[in-house]
Design a protein around this motif. Structure first.
Motif, short mmCIF file in Angstrom:
data_model
loop_
_atom_site.label_atom_id
_atom_site.label_comp_id
_atom_site.label_asym_id
_atom_site.label_seq_id
_atom_site.Cartn_x
_atom_site.Cartn_y
_atom_site.Cartn_z
N ALA A 226 -32.74 -21.51 -24.07
CA ALA A 226 -32.08 -20.34 -24.64
C ALA A 226 -31.05 -20.75 -25.69
O ALA A 226 -30.96 -20.14 -26.77
CB ALA A 226 -31.41 -19.51 -23.54
N LEU A 227 -30.28 -21.79 -25.40
CA LEU A 227 -29.30 -22.26 -26.38
C LEU A 227 -29.99 -22.83 -27.61
O LEU A 227 -29.51 -22.67 -28.74
CB LEU A 227 -28.39 -23.32 -25.75
CG LEU A 227 -27.10 -22.80 -25.12
CD1 LEU A 227 -26.43 -23.89 -24.28
CD2 LEU A 227 -26.14 -22.27 -26.17
N VAL A 331 -29.33 -15.38 -24.92
CA VAL A 331 -28.61 -16.55 -24.41
C VAL A 331 -27.42 -16.14 -23.55
O VAL A 331 -27.05 -16.85 -22.60
CB VAL A 331 -28.16 -17.47 -25.58
CG1 VAL A 331 -26.97 -16.90 -26.33
CG2 VAL A 331 -27.85 -18.87 -25.08
#
Length: 356
Positions: A226-227, A331
């Motif tokens: 996600a990051l 995120v």
């Protein structure tokens, strides 16, 4: 998000420490001990003076001009965002700045650019041959951080090395597409193809920094992914804002030249939007200008006027903001509440609203 966070001040505060870490990889003044540590013992003899003049000097000629150092900061924020101690991994932050500046050095040659950060490009100062070699060296010199990380678990080192290698491969694909397009060798470029080019040309180094930070910070695979995606999107939005500032940013233009992207014939999201909206006459004229790689300001400003006529600059601004906000929602769900998370969101907003 805390609206009181001053990201520009934050970046300036972080820059000094990052520069110190870069200095540990390549000192301004190298010596025989450094050469042996990095390259191993000589089979015959090293010419340290020539290594200084052909590697260290051109590298620092570019690095000493400044820059936002936002990729190393993104790495450190990613460590903290998953609950890790950013200070512990600060030495690795230098990797992302060195690699980025290596791509700039080579990119300036490929684009036949004149200025970088308000000064003649490296190849204009040292010659194309020295700049190509020094730029490529900047891709590999930071790898010694991973090579020498003996206190890092072997599995983590392997994952770090794999992230590094894959993203360095990706950045060349993005640059390859961009080069072909601004040579005018393909006309039917979709917006999604453009965004993918940006994801690899600019987004991939941001994704590298975030994925590595989340990995070293002990983040879960879900957090790392996600990051990485969020940071790739930051990179895409950063590129869009770069393209906007190239046309309308006064301070930015002083550093790179007014409308340099028009001269280079770049197919930015603003160009693509205009080509999709314009009359046949305006479309033809814009393509003619881009393909002629004009150097005179009158012609460059004519092209910019066509882009403005179809509100393409505002379209690009809105697109950048929408991409980042959508990615943040994904995120945000997988990160714990902490200071690094708050700064990360403010950081993304800053990059797409900056003036230079």
């Amino acid at each position: 998000m805390d609206e009181t966070i001053d990201i520009e001040k934050y970046l300036n505060e972080q820059s000094k420490g990052i520069n110190q870490e870069i200095e540990k990889i390549v000192p301004h003044q190298i010596d025989g001990k450094w050469v042996e540590r990095v390259f191993g013992k000589a089979s015959y003899a090293y010419d340290v003076e020539s290594i200084q003049r052909s590697i260290a000097d051109p590298i620092w000629n570019l690095l000493d001009r400044g820059g936002k150092r936002w990729r190393p900061v993104l790495f450190l924020l990613s460590v903290g965002a998953v609950g890790g101690n950013a200070q512990t991994f600060k030495p690795y932050s230098a990797l992302f700045e060195m690699v980025h500046n290596g791509t700039l050095m080579v990119d300036d040659i490929e684009d036949n650019s004149e200025l970088r950060r308000g000064q003649p490009c490296t190849h204009k100062v040292y010659g194309v041959d020295v700049a190509v070699n020094a730029g490529n060296a900047m891709y590999y010199l930071p790898y010694i951080l991973i090579r020498d990380a003996n206190d890092m678990p072997v599995e983590t080192r392997m994952q770090f090395a794999n992230i590094y290698a894959q993203e360095m491969l990706n950045v060349h694909i993005g640059q390859g597409m961009d080069i072909l397009w601004h040579r005018g060798q393909k006309y039917s470029i979709s917006e999604d193809e453009y965004l993918q080019m940006c994801a690899y040309k600019t987004g991939t180094l941001a994704r590298m920094a975030a994925r590595a930070g989340a990995l070293l910070g002990g983040g879960t695979p879900e957090q790392q992914k996600a990051l990485g995606k969020f940071s790739e999107t930051i990179g895409v939005a950063f590129q869009i804002q770069d393209d906007i500032l190239n046309l309308v940013g006064e301070e930015f233009s002083k550093a790179k030249g007014v409308g340099e992207d028009i001269h280079e014939g770049k197919r930015t999201i603003m160009v693509l939007h205009t080509l999709n909206q314009a009359s046949e006459a305006d479309k033809k004229r814009l393509l003619d200008i881009l393909n002629s790689h004009p150097e005179d300001q009158k012609t460059i400003l004519e092209a910019i006027a066509i882009l403005k006529k179809y509100d393409s600059i505002e379209y690009a601004r809105a697109k950048a903001s929408a991409l980042v906000e959508k990615s943040w929602k994904e995120v945000e769900k997988v990160l714990p509440e902490n200071e690094s998370k708050d700064i990360l969101h403010a950081f993304a907003e800053f990059l797409i609203k900056r003036k230079v």
